[in-house]
Design a protein around this motif. Structure first.
Motif, short mmCIF file in Angstrom:
data_model
loop_
_atom_site.label_atom_id
_atom_site.label_comp_id
_atom_site.label_asym_id
_atom_site.label_seq_id
_atom_site.Cartn_x
_atom_site.Cartn_y
_atom_site.Cartn_z
N ARG A 1 57.34 87.64 30.42
CA ARG A 1 58.17 86.77 29.58
C ARG A 1 59.31 86.20 30.41
NH1 ARG A 1 61.71 88.08 24.09
NH2 ARG A 1 63.03 89.25 25.53
N PRO A 2 59.41 84.86 30.53
CA PRO A 2 60.48 84.27 31.34
C PRO A 2 61.78 83.98 30.59
CG PRO A 2 58.91 82.58 30.75
CD PRO A 2 58.38 83.87 30.17
N MET A 3 61.93 84.38 29.34
CA MET A 3 63.17 84.17 28.57
C MET A 3 63.56 82.69 28.52
SD MET A 3 65.35 87.59 29.67
CE MET A 3 66.37 87.69 28.19
N LEU A 4 62.64 81.87 28.03
CA LEU A 4 62.84 80.42 28.01
C LEU A 4 64.09 80.00 27.27
CD1 LEU A 4 59.15 79.26 27.33
CD2 LEU A 4 60.33 79.50 29.53
N GLN A 5 64.45 80.73 26.22
CA GLN A 5 65.60 80.33 25.41
C GLN A 5 66.91 80.34 26.20
OE1 GLN A 5 66.18 83.12 22.16
NE2 GLN A 5 67.45 84.43 23.44
N ASP A 6 66.96 81.10 27.29
CA ASP A 6 68.20 81.24 28.05
C ASP A 6 68.28 80.32 29.26
OD1 ASP A 6 69.03 83.24 26.31
OD2 ASP A 6 68.17 84.84 27.52
N LEU A 7 67.20 79.60 29.56
CA LEU A 7 67.20 78.74 30.73
C LEU A 7 67.95 77.44 30.45
CD1 LEU A 7 63.51 79.23 31.92
CD2 LEU A 7 65.56 80.41 32.71
N PRO A 8 68.64 76.89 31.44
CA PRO A 8 69.45 75.69 31.18
C PRO A 8 68.64 74.47 30.81
CG PRO A 8 69.47 76.30 33.52
CD PRO A 8 68.84 77.43 32.79
N ALA A 9 67.40 74.37 31.29
CA ALA A 9 66.56 73.20 31.00
C ALA A 9 65.54 73.56 29.92
CB ALA A 9 65.84 72.73 32.25
N ASP A 10 65.61 72.86 28.78
CA ASP A 10 64.69 73.16 27.68
C ASP A 10 63.24 72.85 28.04
OD1 ASP A 10 66.81 73.96 26.15
OD2 ASP A 10 66.91 72.14 24.95
N ASP A 11 63.04 71.97 29.02
CA ASP A 11 61.67 71.59 29.38
C ASP A 11 61.17 72.32 30.63
OD1 ASP A 11 63.23 70.35 31.29
OD2 ASP A 11 62.27 68.38 31.10
N TRP A 12 61.84 73.38 31.04
CA TRP A 12 61.48 74.11 32.26
C TRP A 12 60.01 74.50 32.27
CZ3 TRP A 12 59.53 78.99 33.30
CH2 TRP A 12 59.65 79.45 34.61
#
Length: 287
Positions: A111-122
């Motif tokens: 799980r890469p923790m998408l919700q916490d990354l600065p870019a929503d489209d990462w």
């Protein structure tokens, strides 16, 4: 009186952690309900009370060290059906890192923790092909921690990797406290994501997103939409304990979910409360 533990009942999403480890950047001592050690012995009474035999433990820090910490816990605890860890999917050495982690049989997903990354489209734009192909090669799944705003990028990702098993955490975090204001956008996003056959969804985290004092009626429209979108064969119940403690407790949420799915057949309920998680995470009875 506690129910008899059901060998097939699995909590598909919960956490263990120790703040002294020092890599949980998202929570601080101000979150007093969470800022302490939570270990298998702390969850055991709640599992027994609700008849839950095993759990899937999910990472809470974006570090390989925490993943190894959870795998160490799992190695000596039969109640841990599997671990959802973390790996740097965009690292040039991602394939090697994932291959090394996959040597542990209790690792089931990343799980890469998408919700916490600065870019929503990462998830759609980052150079992660090597990492994702390694997940597929080692039969590891992918947990998608998203809000509605991440759904379009996740759709691109899903179309690119149809062989990857993906589960959406926490029902894509519906804005329950906002009431009807946020329902339309969330429900539309969920419906679009559900079109991808490789995608499952966790019925977890809803109590945390709800207003204090939530009840079955507060959650019913959201669970009804998840069920209509994914069907009983692609949903799995999870507690999100101990984050759940911010706005409820294990037994209260488990009982509410049991009531909200009571109209389904016994086979469908067994799937949501364990069978689907066992199949998705390759967590057989002897795991």
């Amino acid at each position: 009186m506690n129910p008899q533990v059901d060998a097939g009942q699995i909590d598909a999403h919960q956490h263990y952690w120790d703040p002294a480890r020092g890599d949980y950047g998202w929570f601080t001592p101000e979150l007093s309900a969470l800022y302490r050690r939570f270990l298998p012995e702390d969850l055991a009474p709640w599992r027994a009370r609700c008849g839950v035999a095993r759990t899937v433990v999910v990472q809470a820090a974006p570090t390989i060290e925490e993943t190894r910490y959870l795998l160490d816990l799992a190695r000596n605890d039969a109640s841990i059906a599997g671990v959802v860890g973390w790996a740097p999917l965009d690292d040039p050495r991602a394939a090697e890192i994932i291959a090394d982690l996959a040597c542990d049989p209790k690792l089931r997903a990343v799980r890469p923790m998408l919700q916490d990354l600065p870019a929503d489209d990462w998830i759609a734009t980052a150079d992660i092909a090597r990492g994702v192909q390694a997940l597929i090669a080692h039969d590891l799944a992918f947990d998608a921690l998203i809000f509605t705003r991440h759904a379009a990028a996740l759709e691109c990702f899903l179309a690119r990797y149809p062989a990857l098993r993906v589960v959406i955490d926490h029902g894509a975090k519906p804005p329950i406290r906002a009431g009807a204001a946020g329902f339309e956008a969330w429900s539309h996003a969920v419906s679009r994501l559900a079109r991808f056959g490789q995608v499952h969804c966790k019925v977890s985290g809803l109590a945390t997103e709800a207003a204090p004092g939530w009840d079955d009626d507060s959650l019913r429209p959201y669970i009804a939409h998840l069920l209509a979108s994914f069907g009983a064969h692609r949903l799995m119940w999870g507690s999100d304990w101990p984050v759940l403690n911010l706005n409820g407790d294990y037994a209260r949420w488990h009982a509410s979910a049991q009531r909200l799915f009571a109209h389904l057949s016994a086979h469908e309920r067994a799937a949501i409360f364990g069978g689907n998680a066992a199949a998705f995470y390759r967590a057989g009875a002897t795991a």
